[in-house]
Motif scaffolding. Sequence first.
Motif, PDB file in Angstrom:
ATOM      1  N   THR A 191     -19.189  35.430  52.771  1.00  0.00           N
ATOM      2  CA  THR A 191     -18.731  35.619  51.396  1.00  0.00           C
ATOM      3  C   THR A 191     -19.892  35.538  50.418  1.00  0.00           C
ATOM      4  O   THR A 191     -20.834  34.772  50.634  1.00  0.00           O
ATOM      5  CB  THR A 191     -17.644  34.586  51.029  1.00  0.00           C
ATOM      6  OG1 THR A 191     -17.257  34.765  49.667  1.00  0.00           O
ATOM      7  CG2 THR A 191     -18.151  33.157  51.215  1.00  0.00           C
ATOM      8  N   VAL A 193     -14.304  28.322  51.429  1.00  0.00           N
ATOM      9  CA  VAL A 193     -13.395  29.431  51.141  1.00  0.00           C
ATOM     10  C   VAL A 193     -14.138  30.500  50.346  1.00  0.00           C
ATOM     11  O   VAL A 193     -15.163  30.234  49.705  1.00  0.00           O
ATOM     12  CB  VAL A 193     -12.152  28.959  50.345  1.00  0.00           C
ATOM     13  CG1 VAL A 193     -11.367  27.930  51.127  1.00  0.00           C
ATOM     14  CG2 VAL A 193     -12.550  28.405  48.987  1.00  0.00           C
ATOM     15  N   CYS A 194     -13.612  31.702  50.389  1.00  0.00           N
ATOM     16  CA  CYS A 194     -14.167  32.812  49.627  1.00  0.00           C
ATOM     17  C   CYS A 194     -13.878  32.607  48.150  1.00  0.00           C
ATOM     18  O   CYS A 194     -12.717  32.435  47.751  1.00  0.00           O
ATOM     19  CB  CYS A 194     -13.565  34.119  50.116  1.00  0.00           C
ATOM     20  SG  CYS A 194     -14.079  35.560  49.168  1.00  0.00           S
ATOM     21  N   THR A 239     -13.892  34.554  45.528  1.00  0.00           N
ATOM     22  CA  THR A 239     -13.057  35.500  44.807  1.00  0.00           C
ATOM     23  C   THR A 239     -11.586  35.292  45.120  1.00  0.00           C
ATOM     24  O   THR A 239     -10.727  35.578  44.285  1.00  0.00           O
ATOM     25  CB  THR A 239     -13.466  36.948  45.138  1.00  0.00           C
ATOM     26  OG1 THR A 239     -13.518  37.107  46.560  1.00  0.00           O
ATOM     27  CG2 THR A 239     -14.826  37.273  44.547  1.00  0.00           C
ATOM     28  N   ASP A 240     -11.270  34.789  46.319  1.00  0.00           N
ATOM     29  CA  ASP A 240      -9.874  34.480  46.637  1.00  0.00           C
ATOM     30  C   ASP A 240      -9.350  33.381  45.720  1.00  0.00           C
ATOM     31  O   ASP A 240      -8.167  33.376  45.356  1.00  0.00           O
ATOM     32  CB  ASP A 240      -9.742  34.026  48.094  1.00  0.00           C
ATOM     33  CG  ASP A 240      -9.973  35.154  49.087  1.00  0.00           C
ATOM     34  OD1 ASP A 240      -9.952  36.328  48.666  1.00  0.00           O
ATOM     35  OD2 ASP A 240     -10.188  34.855  50.272  1.00  0.00           O
ATOM     36  N   LEU A 241     -10.218  32.451  45.361  1.00  0.00           N
ATOM     37  CA  LEU A 241      -9.805  31.320  44.531  1.00  0.00           C
ATOM     38  C   LEU A 241      -9.966  31.620  43.049  1.00  0.00           C
ATOM     39  O   LEU A 241      -9.097  31.276  42.237  1.00  0.00           O
ATOM     40  CB  LEU A 241     -10.640  30.089  44.908  1.00  0.00           C
ATOM     41  CG  LEU A 241     -10.292  28.776  44.211  1.00  0.00           C
ATOM     42  CD1 LEU A 241      -8.896  28.300  44.628  1.00  0.00           C
ATOM     43  CD2 LEU A 241     -11.328  27.710  44.554  1.00  0.00           C
ATOM     44  N   GLY A 246     -10.795  34.767  41.568  1.00  0.00           N
ATOM     45  CA  GLY A 246     -10.360  36.072  41.099  1.00  0.00           C
ATOM     46  C   GLY A 246     -11.500  37.047  40.856  1.00  0.00           C
ATOM     47  O   GLY A 246     -12.685  36.757  41.053  1.00  0.00           O
ATOM     48  N   ALA A 247     -11.113  38.249  40.392  1.00  0.00           N
ATOM     49  CA  ALA A 247     -12.064  39.342  40.227  1.00  0.00           C
ATOM     50  C   ALA A 247     -13.124  39.049  39.174  1.00  0.00           C
ATOM     51  O   ALA A 247     -14.238  39.565  39.250  1.00  0.00           O
ATOM     52  CB  ALA A 247     -11.314  40.624  39.868  1.00  0.00           C
TER      53      ALA A 247
END
Length: 288
Positions: free
Chosen positions: A68, A117-118, A120-122, A124-125
Amino acid sequence: MSTREFVRAAPGLGGMVVSAVGYRSAGVPPALHRGLPSPYLTLIFSFGGPVITGRTPEQAYGADAVRTDIVVGGLHQDPAYVAQGSHEAGVQLALHPLAARALLGVPAGELTSPPVVCGTDLLGARAAEVRERMCAQDTWDERFATLGGYLRQRAASVRYPAVRPEVAGAWAWLARHRGTGTLSGLADHVALSPRRLTTLFRAETGLGPKQAARLMRFQHARSAVTRAVAADRPPELSRIAAECGYCDHSHLVREFRQYTGLSPTAWLAEECRNIQAGAHRYGEEWEA
């Protein structure tokens, strides 16, 4: 010719960011790096390709490694392994775990499984847009300013219930005592039973108070060891053990094995070049 660069910025954000380090390396032989446990969360914005991590060396080099460009890492008690390439660049932040609600939108207790964790998953964009902007900027000052502005906006806009005052008070007490003291003394300080305090503390941070205290104590000991090496002085482990509240030299060695998987001597041999280049400043408390 290999080059390594580490640039440190004043954290700011009212203590929510404990340290901020820009890093860049080129022409460095690929290696496996141990990301050590600490009492802080990790947030990395990588500019030189994805950060590749695993719970074990085999996972870090395997097909199921986590890859990531934005890394969010919770509190953990074992080393995380990073497969480092010959060229890397990015900004790494150490975040106060009680700032997770404001900066990340979740309590730190929700970031323990998986430990990385990634982002952007947490986040956002918008986080990916900020990373792209930082990649295009020419100076560390610009990148730090961009990231700081983004985090301030998040802190102002994220709406999440506040950290319970008992947990905040317990963390401050542990930090003030540098991880020493007793659970009963801590519980008395915040007027809760040890069991109730442990339940609340673990839900907020992902660790119990005793585990957090051990991490704080180890952080101070490791910082003392690396500062000595960076200053070209031999680390006096017996003295450091006594100053940091360990029973004896052997107790400190056991903690090193717990948190690094190596003895202090073996870990220093592995990390010596990084320490001399300035990487030992990662995750340390800001000192004016």
